[in-house]
Design an enzyme around this catalytic site. Sequence first.
Site, PDB file in Angstrom:
ATOM      1  N   CYS A  38     -27.693 -40.461 -17.042  1.00 46.62           N
ATOM      2  CA  CYS A  38     -26.518 -40.131 -16.239  1.00 46.62           C
ATOM      3  C   CYS A  38     -26.112 -38.682 -16.509  1.00 46.62           C
ATOM      4  O   CYS A  38     -26.456 -38.118 -17.555  1.00 46.62           O
ATOM      5  CB  CYS A  38     -25.395 -41.058 -16.667  1.00 46.62           C
ATOM      6  SG  CYS A  38     -23.815 -40.744 -15.884  1.00 46.62           S
ATOM      7  N   THR A  40     -23.302 -37.816 -17.429  1.00 48.93           N
ATOM      8  CA  THR A  40     -22.523 -37.874 -18.667  1.00 48.93           C
ATOM      9  C   THR A  40     -23.443 -37.715 -19.884  1.00 48.93           C
ATOM     10  O   THR A  40     -23.100 -37.029 -20.848  1.00 48.93           O
ATOM     11  CB  THR A  40     -21.781 -39.233 -18.752  1.00 48.93           C
ATOM     12  OG1 THR A  40     -20.982 -39.355 -17.585  1.00 48.93           O
ATOM     13  CG2 THR A  40     -20.922 -39.341 -19.988  1.00 48.93           C
ATOM     14  N   HIS A  43     -24.158 -34.143 -20.451  1.00 53.05           N
ATOM     15  CA  HIS A  43     -23.074 -33.419 -21.158  1.00 53.05           C
ATOM     16  C   HIS A  43     -23.215 -33.618 -22.666  1.00 53.05           C
ATOM     17  O   HIS A  43     -23.053 -32.683 -23.455  1.00 53.05           O
ATOM     18  CB  HIS A  43     -21.696 -33.928 -20.712  1.00 53.05           C
ATOM     19  CG  HIS A  43     -21.330 -33.535 -19.316  1.00 53.05           C
ATOM     20  ND1 HIS A  43     -20.926 -32.263 -18.984  1.00 53.05           N
ATOM     21  CD2 HIS A  43     -21.321 -34.238 -18.164  1.00 53.05           C
ATOM     22  CE1 HIS A  43     -20.676 -32.211 -17.694  1.00 53.05           C
ATOM     23  NE2 HIS A  43     -20.914 -33.391 -17.163  1.00 53.05           N
ATOM     24  N   ILE A 175     -24.554 -39.843  -7.085  1.00 57.07           N
ATOM     25  CA  ILE A 175     -23.443 -40.696  -6.642  1.00 57.07           C
ATOM     26  C   ILE A 175     -23.042 -40.363  -5.195  1.00 57.07           C
ATOM     27  O   ILE A 175     -22.771 -41.254  -4.395  1.00 57.07           O
ATOM     28  CB  ILE A 175     -22.248 -40.600  -7.618  1.00 57.07           C
ATOM     29  CG1 ILE A 175     -22.721 -41.007  -9.034  1.00 57.07           C
ATOM     30  CG2 ILE A 175     -21.121 -41.509  -7.170  1.00 57.07           C
ATOM     31  CD1 ILE A 175     -21.656 -40.936 -10.104  1.00 57.07           C
ATOM     32  N   ASP A 195     -23.719 -30.039   0.106  1.00 61.60           N
ATOM     33  CA  ASP A 195     -24.091 -29.591  -1.234  1.00 61.60           C
ATOM     34  C   ASP A 195     -24.480 -28.128  -1.104  1.00 61.60           C
ATOM     35  O   ASP A 195     -24.493 -27.566   0.003  1.00 61.60           O
ATOM     36  CB  ASP A 195     -25.250 -30.441  -1.824  1.00 61.60           C
ATOM     37  CG  ASP A 195     -25.248 -30.451  -3.362  1.00 61.60           C
ATOM     38  OD1 ASP A 195     -25.512 -29.381  -3.951  1.00 61.60           O
ATOM     39  OD2 ASP A 195     -24.976 -31.496  -3.961  1.00 61.60           O
ATOM     40  N   ARG A 200     -31.555 -31.324  -3.332  1.00 57.07           N
ATOM     41  CA  ARG A 200     -30.777 -32.569  -3.318  1.00 57.07           C
ATOM     42  C   ARG A 200     -30.500 -33.037  -1.890  1.00 57.07           C
ATOM     43  O   ARG A 200     -30.552 -34.230  -1.603  1.00 57.07           O
ATOM     44  CB  ARG A 200     -29.477 -32.373  -4.077  1.00 57.07           C
ATOM     45  CG  ARG A 200     -29.779 -32.229  -5.564  1.00 57.07           C
ATOM     46  CD  ARG A 200     -28.622 -32.568  -6.420  1.00 57.07           C
ATOM     47  NE  ARG A 200     -29.092 -33.122  -7.678  1.00 57.07           N
ATOM     48  CZ  ARG A 200     -28.306 -33.398  -8.691  1.00 57.07           C
ATOM     49  NH1 ARG A 200     -27.018 -33.172  -8.605  1.00 57.07           N
ATOM     50  NH2 ARG A 200     -28.787 -33.903  -9.796  1.00 57.07           N
ATOM     51  N   GLY A 264     -15.161 -36.872  -8.223  1.00 55.00           N
ATOM     52  CA  GLY A 264     -15.670 -35.694  -8.924  1.00 55.00           C
ATOM     53  C   GLY A 264     -14.694 -35.229  -9.992  1.00 55.00           C
ATOM     54  O   GLY A 264     -13.475 -35.227  -9.772  1.00 55.00           O
TER      55      GLY A 264
HETATM   56  P1  NAD Z   1     -23.898 -34.304 -10.127  1.00 53.87           P
HETATM   57  O1  NAD Z   1     -23.398 -33.232 -11.003  1.00 53.87           O
HETATM   58  O2  NAD Z   1     -25.323 -34.741 -10.227  1.00 53.87           O
HETATM   59  O3  NAD Z   1     -23.629 -33.911  -8.604  1.00 53.87           O
HETATM   60  C1  NAD Z   1     -22.657 -33.006  -8.172  1.00 53.87           C
HETATM   61  C2  NAD Z   1     -23.228 -32.264  -6.978  1.00 53.87           C
HETATM   62  O4  NAD Z   1     -22.221 -31.405  -6.447  1.00 53.87           O
HETATM   63  C3  NAD Z   1     -24.431 -31.383  -7.336  1.00 53.87           C
HETATM   64  O5  NAD Z   1     -25.559 -31.736  -6.542  1.00 53.87           O
HETATM   65  C4  NAD Z   1     -23.930 -29.965  -7.020  1.00 53.87           C
HETATM   66  O6  NAD Z   1     -24.947 -29.110  -6.530  1.00 53.87           O
HETATM   67  C5  NAD Z   1     -22.870 -30.281  -5.961  1.00 53.87           C
HETATM   68  N1  NAD Z   1     -21.958 -29.159  -5.692  1.00 53.87           N
HETATM   69  C6  NAD Z   1     -21.578 -28.140  -6.513  1.00 53.87           C
HETATM   70  N2  NAD Z   1     -20.783 -27.281  -5.849  1.00 53.87           N
HETATM   71  C7  NAD Z   1     -20.636 -27.771  -4.587  1.00 53.87           C
HETATM   72  C8  NAD Z   1     -19.948 -27.326  -3.438  1.00 53.87           C
HETATM   73  N3  NAD Z   1     -19.227 -26.201  -3.446  1.00 53.87           N
HETATM   74  N4  NAD Z   1     -20.027 -28.069  -2.303  1.00 53.87           N
HETATM   75  C9  NAD Z   1     -20.746 -29.223  -2.274  1.00 53.87           C
HETATM   76  N5  NAD Z   1     -21.435 -29.677  -3.339  1.00 53.87           N
HETATM   77  C10 NAD Z   1     -21.371 -28.968  -4.482  1.00 53.87           C
HETATM   78  O7  NAD Z   1     -22.923 -35.547 -10.354  1.00 53.87           O
HETATM   79  P2  NAD Z   1     -23.021 -37.105 -10.071  1.00 53.87           P
HETATM   80  O8  NAD Z   1     -23.640 -37.785 -11.244  1.00 53.87           O
HETATM   81  O9  NAD Z   1     -23.542 -37.408  -8.712  1.00 53.87           O
HETATM   82  O10 NAD Z   1     -21.463 -37.417 -10.127  1.00 53.87           O
HETATM   83  C11 NAD Z   1     -20.601 -36.865  -9.148  1.00 53.87           C
HETATM   84  C12 NAD Z   1     -19.267 -36.437  -9.734  1.00 53.87           C
HETATM   85  O11 NAD Z   1     -18.530 -37.588 -10.148  1.00 53.87           O
HETATM   86  C13 NAD Z   1     -19.367 -35.542 -10.984  1.00 53.87           C
HETATM   87  O12 NAD Z   1     -18.305 -34.607 -10.946  1.00 53.87           O
HETATM   88  C14 NAD Z   1     -19.154 -36.530 -12.118  1.00 53.87           C
HETATM   89  O13 NAD Z   1     -18.644 -35.896 -13.271  1.00 53.87           O
HETATM   90  C15 NAD Z   1     -18.127 -37.454 -11.500  1.00 53.87           C
HETATM   91  N6  NAD Z   1     -18.059 -38.820 -12.044  1.00 53.87           N
HETATM   92  C16 NAD Z   1     -16.828 -39.362 -12.109  1.00 53.87           C
HETATM   93  C17 NAD Z   1     -16.672 -40.660 -12.538  1.00 53.87           C
HETATM   94  C18 NAD Z   1     -15.326 -41.262 -12.544  1.00 53.87           C
HETATM   95  O14 NAD Z   1     -15.149 -42.363 -13.088  1.00 53.87           O
HETATM   96  N7  NAD Z   1     -14.339 -40.609 -11.937  1.00 53.87           N
HETATM   97  C19 NAD Z   1     -17.791 -41.423 -12.903  1.00 53.87           C
HETATM   98  C20 NAD Z   1     -19.060 -40.840 -12.804  1.00 53.87           C
HETATM   99  C21 NAD Z   1     -19.185 -39.528 -12.365  1.00 53.87           C
HETATM  100 ZN    ZN Z   2     -23.318 -43.090 -15.760  1.00 54.52          ZN
END
Ligand code: NAD
Ligand code: ZN
Length: 344
Positions: A38, A40, A43, A175, A195, A200, A264
């Site tokens: 993931c 996470t 990180h 996600i 994106d 992607r 996000g």
């Molecule tokens: P990820 O980091 O793989 O995907 C984020 C995407 O956003 C990347 O593909 C990136 O290129 C894109 N991005 C960056 N700048 C952008 C812009 N200006 N316009 C459009 N897209 C842009 O993350 P993921 O694993 O798919 O998770 C999505 C988000 O959800 C992350 O921020 C993650 O931290 C968060 N998350 C939150 C929870 C929660 O419980 N709230 C749980 C899981 C993940």
């Molecule tokens: Zn996860």
Amino acid sequence: MKALVKAKAEKGLWLQDVAVPEIAPDEVLIKIERTAICGTDMHIYRWDEWAQKTVPLGLVVGHEYGGTVAAIGSTVRRVKVGDRVTGEGHVVGTRSRNARAGKFHLDPDTKGIGVNLPGAFAQYLALPEFNVIPLKEDFPLEIASIMDPLGNAVHTALAFDLVGEDVLITGAGPIGIMAAAVAEKSGARRVVLTDINKWRLDFAKKLTSRTRMINTMEEDLRGVMTEIGMREGFDVGLEMSGAEPAFNQMLDVMLMGGNIAMLGIPSKPFPVDFGKLVGKALTLKGIYGRQMYETWYKMLALLDSGLDMSPMITHHFAARDFQEAFDLMETGKSGKVILDWTQI
Ligand code: NAD
Ligand code: ZN
């Protein structure tokens, strides 16, 4: 047993021998067979500021998995040895107002396996029975291991009614892509996914059939809205990037009275024009985790009725080759990456 441990305060994870966890009477011991990596975990692997503040050194990490029940505590009734399972990674308390009201996903005392509690990148995991999700005998273990992020996508996508609505999803990470597939299946009219990463957006085509992809570095979102016949704004926004430009762009193109579900997580605070939020009478809903256990019910139902998540999985590694898997994750050119814990 073997497990991936955050053993040092520097970039990396270390494959170590640790004790098999002991289970309490209300816990289940799961033999881990497949895990997924993931964001996470990345990180924690990189040991960024968030990880340093959150994760204790010496912790077994990982929270996305599929496996088999290896042993049960004396009070466990819902599963038996040999059952195929996955599990909710948020372990909740029973004391807070929300937990007492049955709103477990809103319990402030929540702890995450692989973040605060021993995790699933290991041969065995101890989990409260309450968190165990029983699966059918032939349920693919790899799909089991990506249900945690699918749950984030389903929870966010179903936060507002999507039937007949025009939906904007910002961020085509795993996600965001899963959410686009869920929005299509849930009856949204138009689905637009943005994106800034071409790989992607191309990859997202494998999981969607009628989602319009936009690389906002190259294409103008408003221009595309006109091209696809939109005269007003988006009814529903699903923010899945945590990026400031994406969120502020979303505010610009929402319909008056529209709804935004925000999953996000911004890496730091950013400025927002709240005048727009108010002037457009928007509703903004933060989304945390998965709803216990309604999101799991919906997820299993969506998978049962044909939602196909298998193209999401792009790579497989033996668990002993974990380093290659983490190196690949760092390139950003992968869907979900699976570790096989039967090969250790
Ligand atoms: P990820 O980091 O793989 O995907 C984020 C995407 O956003 C990347 O593909 C990136 O290129 C894109 N991005 C960056 N700048 C952008 C812009 N200006 N316009 C459009 N897209 C842009 O993350 P993921 O694993 O798919 O998770 C999505 C988000 O959800 C992350 O921020 C993650 O931290 C968060 N998350 C939150 C929870 C929660 O419980 N709230 C749980 C899981 C993940
Ligand atoms: Zn996860």
